[in-house]
Design a protein around this motif. Structure first.
Motif, mmCIF file in Angstrom:
data_model
loop_
_atom_site.group_PDB
_atom_site.id
_atom_site.type_symbol
_atom_site.label_atom_id
_atom_site.label_comp_id
_atom_site.label_asym_id
_atom_site.label_seq_id
_atom_site.Cartn_x
_atom_site.Cartn_y
_atom_site.Cartn_z
ATOM 1 N N THR A 79 50.359 42.122 40.768
ATOM 2 C CA THR A 79 49.009 42.615 40.536
ATOM 3 C C THR A 79 49.076 44.019 39.933
ATOM 4 O O THR A 79 50.152 44.634 39.864
ATOM 5 C CB THR A 79 48.236 42.680 41.845
ATOM 6 O OG1 THR A 79 48.902 43.603 42.736
ATOM 7 C CG2 THR A 79 48.156 41.313 42.513
ATOM 8 N N ASN A 80 47.932 44.518 39.527
ATOM 9 C CA ASN A 80 47.862 45.886 39.014
ATOM 10 C C ASN A 80 48.421 46.871 40.032
ATOM 11 O O ASN A 80 49.176 47.790 39.684
ATOM 12 C CB ASN A 80 46.415 46.231 38.677
ATOM 13 C CG ASN A 80 46.253 47.635 38.136
ATOM 14 O OD1 ASN A 80 46.660 47.940 37.022
ATOM 15 N ND2 ASN A 80 45.654 48.501 38.924
ATOM 16 N N GLU A 81 48.074 46.681 41.296
ATOM 17 C CA GLU A 81 48.542 47.583 42.348
ATOM 18 C C GLU A 81 50.068 47.567 42.473
ATOM 19 O O GLU A 81 50.706 48.615 42.641
ATOM 20 C CB GLU A 81 47.904 47.190 43.684
ATOM 21 C CG GLU A 81 48.243 48.117 44.833
ATOM 22 C CD GLU A 81 47.572 47.699 46.126
ATOM 23 O OE1 GLU A 81 47.722 48.422 47.135
ATOM 24 O OE2 GLU A 81 46.883 46.658 46.138
ATOM 25 N N ILE A 82 50.664 46.395 42.380
ATOM 26 C CA ILE A 82 52.121 46.282 42.493
ATOM 27 C C ILE A 82 52.807 46.970 41.314
ATOM 28 O O ILE A 82 53.786 47.701 41.478
ATOM 29 C CB ILE A 82 52.540 44.804 42.588
ATOM 30 C CG1 ILE A 82 52.101 44.211 43.921
ATOM 31 C CG2 ILE A 82 54.059 44.656 42.406
ATOM 32 C CD1 ILE A 82 52.283 42.704 44.021
ATOM 33 N N VAL A 83 52.283 46.748 40.115
ATOM 34 C CA VAL A 83 52.895 47.377 38.938
ATOM 35 C C VAL A 83 52.714 48.892 38.980
ATOM 36 O O VAL A 83 53.619 49.649 38.602
ATOM 37 C CB VAL A 83 52.320 46.781 37.639
ATOM 38 C CG1 VAL A 83 52.932 47.467 36.421
ATOM 39 C CG2 VAL A 83 52.597 45.282 37.575
ATOM 40 N N GLU A 84 51.569 49.348 39.438
ATOM 41 C CA GLU A 84 51.367 50.799 39.596
ATOM 42 C C GLU A 84 52.422 51.402 40.508
ATOM 43 O O GLU A 84 52.945 52.496 40.234
ATOM 44 C CB GLU A 84 49.973 51.085 40.147
ATOM 45 C CG GLU A 84 48.856 50.930 39.143
ATOM 46 C CD GLU A 84 47.495 51.270 39.700
ATOM 47 O OE1 GLU A 84 46.571 51.516 38.903
ATOM 48 O OE2 GLU A 84 47.332 51.269 40.948
ATOM 49 N N VAL A 127 42.702 37.691 37.181
ATOM 50 C CA VAL A 127 42.520 38.057 38.587
ATOM 51 C C VAL A 127 43.515 39.133 39.017
ATOM 52 O O VAL A 127 43.158 40.118 39.661
ATOM 53 C CB VAL A 127 42.636 36.806 39.487
ATOM 54 C CG1 VAL A 127 42.678 37.195 40.960
ATOM 55 C CG2 VAL A 127 41.481 35.851 39.219
ATOM 56 N N ARG A 128 44.781 38.976 38.642
ATOM 57 C CA ARG A 128 45.768 39.951 39.094
ATOM 58 C C ARG A 128 45.677 41.273 38.338
ATOM 59 O O ARG A 128 46.035 42.318 38.875
ATOM 60 C CB ARG A 128 47.181 39.370 39.039
ATOM 61 C CG ARG A 128 47.719 39.008 37.686
ATOM 62 C CD ARG A 128 48.970 38.136 37.782
ATOM 63 N NE ARG A 128 49.572 37.898 36.477
ATOM 64 C CZ ARG A 128 50.620 38.551 35.996
ATOM 65 N NH1 ARG A 128 51.213 39.466 36.742
ATOM 66 N NH2 ARG A 128 51.107 38.279 34.809
ATOM 67 N N ALA A 129 45.147 41.246 37.108
ATOM 68 C CA ALA A 129 44.985 42.482 36.350
ATOM 69 C C ALA A 129 43.786 43.295 36.833
ATOM 70 O O ALA A 129 43.874 44.517 36.991
ATOM 71 C CB ALA A 129 44.822 42.171 34.863
ATOM 72 N N LEU A 130 42.670 42.616 37.075
ATOM 73 C CA LEU A 130 41.419 43.311 37.375
ATOM 74 C C LEU A 130 41.113 43.391 38.863
ATOM 75 O O LEU A 130 40.163 44.066 39.263
ATOM 76 C CB LEU A 130 40.261 42.626 36.642
ATOM 77 C CG LEU A 130 40.426 42.499 35.121
ATOM 78 C CD1 LEU A 130 39.200 41.840 34.517
ATOM 79 C CD2 LEU A 130 40.696 43.845 34.479
ATOM 80 N N GLY A 131 41.905 42.714 39.683
ATOM 81 C CA GLY A 131 41.694 42.774 41.130
ATOM 82 C C GLY A 131 40.830 41.660 41.666
ATOM 83 O O GLY A 131 40.827 41.383 42.862
ATOM 84 N N CYS A 132 40.081 41.010 40.789
ATOM 85 C CA CYS A 132 39.275 39.856 41.204
ATOM 86 C C CYS A 132 38.716 39.175 39.965
ATOM 87 O O CYS A 132 38.736 39.736 38.860
ATOM 88 C CB CYS A 132 38.123 40.270 42.130
ATOM 89 S SG CYS A 132 36.771 41.115 41.292
ATOM 90 N N GLY A 133 38.234 37.966 40.173
ATOM 91 C CA GLY A 133 37.469 37.257 39.155
ATOM 92 C C GLY A 133 36.167 36.809 39.782
ATOM 93 O O GLY A 133 36.151 36.290 40.904
ATOM 94 N N ARG A 134 35.060 37.005 39.096
ATOM 95 C CA ARG A 134 33.743 36.657 39.639
ATOM 96 C C ARG A 134 33.272 35.334 39.037
ATOM 97 O O ARG A 134 33.409 35.089 37.839
ATOM 98 C CB ARG A 134 32.727 37.763 39.343
ATOM 99 C CG ARG A 134 33.074 39.104 39.995
ATOM 100 C CD ARG A 134 32.077 40.176 39.607
ATOM 101 N NE ARG A 134 32.438 41.454 40.163
ATOM 102 C CZ ARG A 134 32.048 41.910 41.348
ATOM 103 N NH1 ARG A 134 31.263 41.159 42.108
ATOM 104 N NH2 ARG A 134 32.418 43.098 41.771
#
Length: 270
Positions: free
Chosen positions: A151-156, A212-219
């Motif tokens: 996810t974005n958080e993991i890559v950060e 989803v993994r880039a933006l944190g969620c999908g609506r």
């Protein structure tokens, strides 16, 4: 070494904390507090909160730069999000950590863009700051892997870990590092908005997973219920929902959500 640090986001904090343990931080610049949450409470940035915790002088406007009385030996910029003018760039050697394979993905969202595009790896660049956005010469590059479910958080977190090592290496003897111009046609990223989270179910499963993994969620809507899809995975080239949050409820696993539908056929986007 006397440093001025400029940054905003939470994944910057471990990097700045490491620098503060080894150098004399004379000032920290960060973005101004923003309204957060349903009650819109004015909240300082993660870097602001970190600096307050260490008793460091904090400025929330770059217009205050000339009021810093002490002269820095170096200015370190990481995920700050503010254009720097000549009064800053000429005050001391000014370096920046940018998480992309420059000149690819200049701009405000390189990590999210890389994940959204399904990239398998990316560079972390230590570069000279210039008036043109992310266009400076490169002192050092380190490559990191982006795993299929990162996810974005993991890559950060991966970027922060690498940035600590890069800055430690560079700042021990800056003169040893040559400034290498960027080569190639640049590409640019943009800020993502709420509309970018809306899922288009006509897209490929891997595209939705990356979203989803880039933006944190999908609506989306599922059986008429507004939901946020929080975590997905790909199995046998099909999208599997792992974690979901119906509107007004706490996050739950997919099985619990299905149990609440009492066996009804699943209709996505409706």
């Amino acid at each position: 070494m006397k440093l001025i640090l400029m940054g905003t986001n939470d994944f910057v904090v471990p990097v700045f904390d490491d620098l503060a343990n080894k150098h004399d931080v004379i000032a920290v610049f960060t973005r101004a507090p923003k309204p957060m949450g349903r009650k819109h409470i004015l909240t300082p940035s993660p870097v602001h909160q970190w600096a307050d915790g260490r008793g460091l002088k904090v400025y929330t406007s770059i217009k205050e730069f000339d009021s810093v009385s002490d002269k820095p030996d170096m200015i370190v910029v990481f995920s700050y999000g503010v254009i720097l003018r000549d009064n800053v760039l000429n005050a001391a050697p000014c370096i920046n950590i940018h998480p992309s394979s420059l000149p690819k993905y200049r701009g405000p969202s390189p990590i999210r863009t890389a994940i959204l595009n399904g990239d398998k790896n990316m560079d972390v660049c230590l570069m000279a700051m210039t008036a043109e956005m992310d266009a400076g010469d490169i002192y050092m590059r380190k490559n990191i892997e982006i795993a299929d479910n990162d996810t974005n958080e993991i890559v950060e977190k991966k970027v922060s870990d690498v940035a600590i090592k890069m800055l430690d290496e560079y700042m021990s003897k800056p003169a040893d590092f040559a400034a290498i111009p960027q080569v190639g046609e640049p590409t640019f990223t943009r800020k993502f908005e709420g509309a970018d989270e809306i899922i288009d179910w006509n897209k490929l499963p891997i595209q939705i997973h990356n979203q989803v993994r880039a933006l944190g969620c999908g609506r989306t809507k599922i059986n008429g219920i507004d939901v946020k899809i929080l975590k997905t995975k790909i199995e046998n080239n099909e999208l599997r929902i792992v974690k979901i949050q119906p509107s007004g409820k706490n996050p739950m696993d997919w099985k619990s959500f299905l149990n609440g539908l009492r066996g009804a056929d699943i209709k996505y986007g409706e």
